[in-house]
Enzyme design. Structure first.
Site, PDB file in Angstrom:
ATOM      1  N   TYR A 108      21.271   9.657  54.161  1.00 14.98           N
ATOM      2  CA  TYR A 108      21.648  10.137  52.835  1.00 14.98           C
ATOM      3  C   TYR A 108      20.406  10.464  52.025  1.00 14.98           C
ATOM      4  O   TYR A 108      19.344   9.837  52.211  1.00 14.98           O
ATOM      5  CB  TYR A 108      22.417   9.057  52.064  1.00 14.98           C
ATOM      6  CG  TYR A 108      23.828   8.833  52.544  1.00 14.98           C
ATOM      7  CD1 TYR A 108      24.891   9.494  51.954  1.00 14.98           C
ATOM      8  CD2 TYR A 108      24.098   7.946  53.577  1.00 14.98           C
ATOM      9  CE1 TYR A 108      26.190   9.274  52.379  1.00 14.98           C
ATOM     10  CE2 TYR A 108      25.391   7.726  54.010  1.00 14.98           C
ATOM     11  CZ  TYR A 108      26.434   8.394  53.405  1.00 14.98           C
ATOM     12  OH  TYR A 108      27.721   8.175  53.832  1.00 14.98           O
ATOM     13  N   TYR A 147      25.638   6.104  61.262  1.00 12.14           N
ATOM     14  CA  TYR A 147      24.428   5.356  60.892  1.00 12.14           C
ATOM     15  C   TYR A 147      24.709   3.859  60.890  1.00 12.14           C
ATOM     16  O   TYR A 147      25.840   3.437  60.679  1.00 12.14           O
ATOM     17  CB  TYR A 147      23.883   5.824  59.527  1.00 12.14           C
ATOM     18  CG  TYR A 147      24.856   5.696  58.381  1.00 12.14           C
ATOM     19  CD1 TYR A 147      24.968   4.506  57.656  1.00 12.14           C
ATOM     20  CD2 TYR A 147      25.670   6.762  58.007  1.00 12.14           C
ATOM     21  CE1 TYR A 147      25.854   4.393  56.592  1.00 12.14           C
ATOM     22  CE2 TYR A 147      26.563   6.657  56.949  1.00 12.14           C
ATOM     23  CZ  TYR A 147      26.644   5.477  56.252  1.00 12.14           C
ATOM     24  OH  TYR A 147      27.524   5.364  55.215  1.00 12.14           O
ATOM     25  N   ARG A 157      28.574   2.858  60.830  1.00  6.42           N
ATOM     26  CA  ARG A 157      29.606   3.714  60.246  1.00  6.42           C
ATOM     27  C   ARG A 157      29.809   4.930  61.126  1.00  6.42           C
ATOM     28  O   ARG A 157      28.846   5.580  61.530  1.00  6.42           O
ATOM     29  CB  ARG A 157      29.192   4.200  58.842  1.00  6.42           C
ATOM     30  CG  ARG A 157      29.058   3.185  57.743  1.00  6.42           C
ATOM     31  CD  ARG A 157      30.280   2.329  57.476  1.00  6.42           C
ATOM     32  NE  ARG A 157      31.586   2.960  57.529  1.00  6.42           N
ATOM     33  CZ  ARG A 157      32.136   3.693  56.564  1.00  6.42           C
ATOM     34  NH1 ARG A 157      31.513   3.910  55.443  1.00  6.42           N
ATOM     35  NH2 ARG A 157      33.343   4.209  56.706  1.00  6.42           N
ATOM     36  N   HIS A 160      31.571  10.274  58.565  1.00  8.56           N
ATOM     37  CA  HIS A 160      32.602  10.306  57.522  1.00  8.56           C
ATOM     38  C   HIS A 160      32.082  11.077  56.320  1.00  8.56           C
ATOM     39  O   HIS A 160      30.868  11.214  56.135  1.00  8.56           O
ATOM     40  CB  HIS A 160      33.000   8.884  57.109  1.00  8.56           C
ATOM     41  CG  HIS A 160      31.880   8.112  56.495  1.00  8.56           C
ATOM     42  ND1 HIS A 160      30.940   7.450  57.247  1.00  8.56           N
ATOM     43  CD2 HIS A 160      31.522   7.911  55.198  1.00  8.56           C
ATOM     44  CE1 HIS A 160      30.061   6.880  56.448  1.00  8.56           C
ATOM     45  NE2 HIS A 160      30.385   7.142  55.196  1.00  8.56           N
ATOM     46  N   HIS A 162      32.570  11.223  52.059  1.00 10.69           N
ATOM     47  CA  HIS A 162      33.086  10.529  50.875  1.00 10.69           C
ATOM     48  C   HIS A 162      33.699  11.547  49.910  1.00 10.69           C
ATOM     49  O   HIS A 162      33.129  12.617  49.700  1.00 10.69           O
ATOM     50  CB  HIS A 162      31.952   9.821  50.131  1.00 10.69           C
ATOM     51  CG  HIS A 162      31.293   8.730  50.907  1.00 10.69           C
ATOM     52  ND1 HIS A 162      31.647   7.404  50.756  1.00 10.69           N
ATOM     53  CD2 HIS A 162      30.305   8.755  51.826  1.00 10.69           C
ATOM     54  CE1 HIS A 162      30.890   6.664  51.552  1.00 10.69           C
ATOM     55  NE2 HIS A 162      30.059   7.454  52.206  1.00 10.69           N
TER      56      HIS A 162
END
Lengths: 237, 183
Positions: A108, A147, A157, A160, A162
């Site tokens: 991110y 990640y 995770r 995905h 958000h």
């Protein structure tokens, strides 16, 4: 005369389609969720209204975040077609949607993410847009990578995306995550599997459309989001 | 007849909500597109902590309230045509490294059948679902405050620190935990 329904009815939640609040394996959850039972309250106008003009307070960023020309993000190019509906299946038009995701390496752009995975200079990973008349929006992006979750404990995770949505009233506000079909990590994810009902978990997974001539360079996924509330048309005097 | 569509499952906002989504000025409800809202300007600030008292950084707080006349800017409010055109009623703030948030707004009027109040929601890593509560200015008769056990009502009353400045701390869990609503 106002032709749109303006009164929203909120029904009790279907608890099996909503996640547990305290999730085994997710270490922050026991520290941050109330110990006392949540209180029932009568819905009043205050909770059955809500901000319809969020876009006057925040800046829209568009839904095309995969880059262009020399500055293309690295990764599998995807188009995500989402429809936002209410509990009657009616479109929720003109509502702000905020989208954020990791890059294709699972990183991110955020001060909290100091993972080893590489930053992609051409991918910021944040889109903010408004649904159209049919409650739809399209996101052009790259598929996010998986990640590892900190503190390190073997939990990864799955890929995905958000999503944060407002809807028509205060009680229709939703923050959710969308998953990809066929990912082996889906079955092990503490967050996805906090939803007890298998069919409800399945509805959090996007569907891959059969590849077609257009777009020639991207896989297309479809997804549906249902916000709380049903519209009730007030009786005309 | 249409079948019922089941609302999508919530999930945590996680630790990576983009900082740019907390737009400059998103916590200032007193100004809309350069014009000032009617009413008494106030500031509300507070700290958000978890069970052991640790302040929570990077937590998102959103509020929704009526204007100075007690009107909601929404067509479900029968009086919405008279709503202040310069007041949106919604704002967003993120907590800093002390767990503190701050809003500038105007003191809401009393909506029909309610005491003056401000709706709060909080979102953060470790919250699988949004937590919702309501802040009041005084202990007046109100159906939502009345839904809270008497012994806990004081936790929803903002503390006046000086004229126009209120403190509303939010404790997610533990002793003197903030009352949250099941909706």
């Amino acid at each position: 005369m106002l032709s749109i329904a303006v009164i929203t009815i909120i029904q009790p939640r279907d608890e099996r389609s909503q996640p547990a609040r305290i999730v085994p394996g997710y270490p922050q959850t026991p520290w941050r969720n109330p110990q006392q039972p949540l209180l029932q309250r009568p819905p009043t106008l205050s909770e059955l209204t809500g901000p319809l003009e969020v876009a006057k307070r925040v800046r829209l960023l568009g839904g095309d975040i995969a880059g262009h020309g020399e500055r293309q993000a690295i990764g599998q190019l995807i188009h995500l077609r989402v429809r936002v509906l209410d509990e009657d299946g009616a479109p929720v038009a003109g509502t702000v949607v905020e989208i954020w995701q990791a890059n294709s390496a699972g990183r991110y752009i955020h001060p909290n993410d100091d993972d080893h995975a590489p930053v992609d200079a051409n991918f910021y990973g944040a889109a903010r847009l408004v649904t159209d008349e049919s409650g739809a929006f399209e996101l052009r992006t790259v598929k996010p990578g998986a990640y590892p979750v900190r503190p390190r404990g073997g939990w990864w995770r799955p890929p995905h995306i958000h999503l944060s949505l407002f809807g028509r009233v205060w009680l229709s506000r939703l923050v959710t995550q969308m998953y990809f079909p066929g990912e082996p990590l889906n079955a092990r994810d503490h967050i996805l599997n906090a939803v007890p009902d298998a069919a409800a978990r399945e509805r959090l997974v996007a569907q891959l459309l059969p590849p077609s001539a257009e777009p020639h360079n991207a896989l297309v996924f479809e997804h549906q989001i249902v916000l709380r509330g049903r519209a009730a048309t007030p009786e005309q005097p | 007849m249409k079948g019922r569509f089941v609302p999508t499952g919530e999930a945590t906002i996680g630790p990576f909500f983009p900082p740019r989504y907390v737009d400059a000025g998103a916590n200032d409800l007193g100004v809309l597109e350069g014009r000032k809202a009617k009413g008494e300007p106030i500031e509300i600030h507070g700290r958000v902590v978890q069970e052991d008292g640790t302040p929570l950084e990077n937590l998102l707080v959103e509020i929704w309230q009526a204007d100075a006349g007690g009107i909601f800017r929404h067509p479900a409010d029968p009086r919405h045509a008279q709503a202040d055109p310069d007041f949106l009623g919604w704002g967003r703030a993120a907590t800093d490294n002390q767990g503190s948030y701050r809003f500038r707004t105007i003191r809401p009027g009393a909506p029909q059948g309610r005491a003056p109040h401000i709706n709060f929601m909080v979102m953060c890593s470790g919250l699988m679902r949004i937590l919702k509560t309501t802040m009041f200015f005084e202990k007046n008769a109100d159906p939502v405050l009345g839904a809270v056990p008497l012994s806990r009502q004081q936790l929803l009353i903002a503390k006046p620190e000086k004229p126009g400045l209120y403190r509303f701390d939010i404790r997610l869990r533990g002793e003197n935990e903030t009352p949250f609503f099941d909706d």
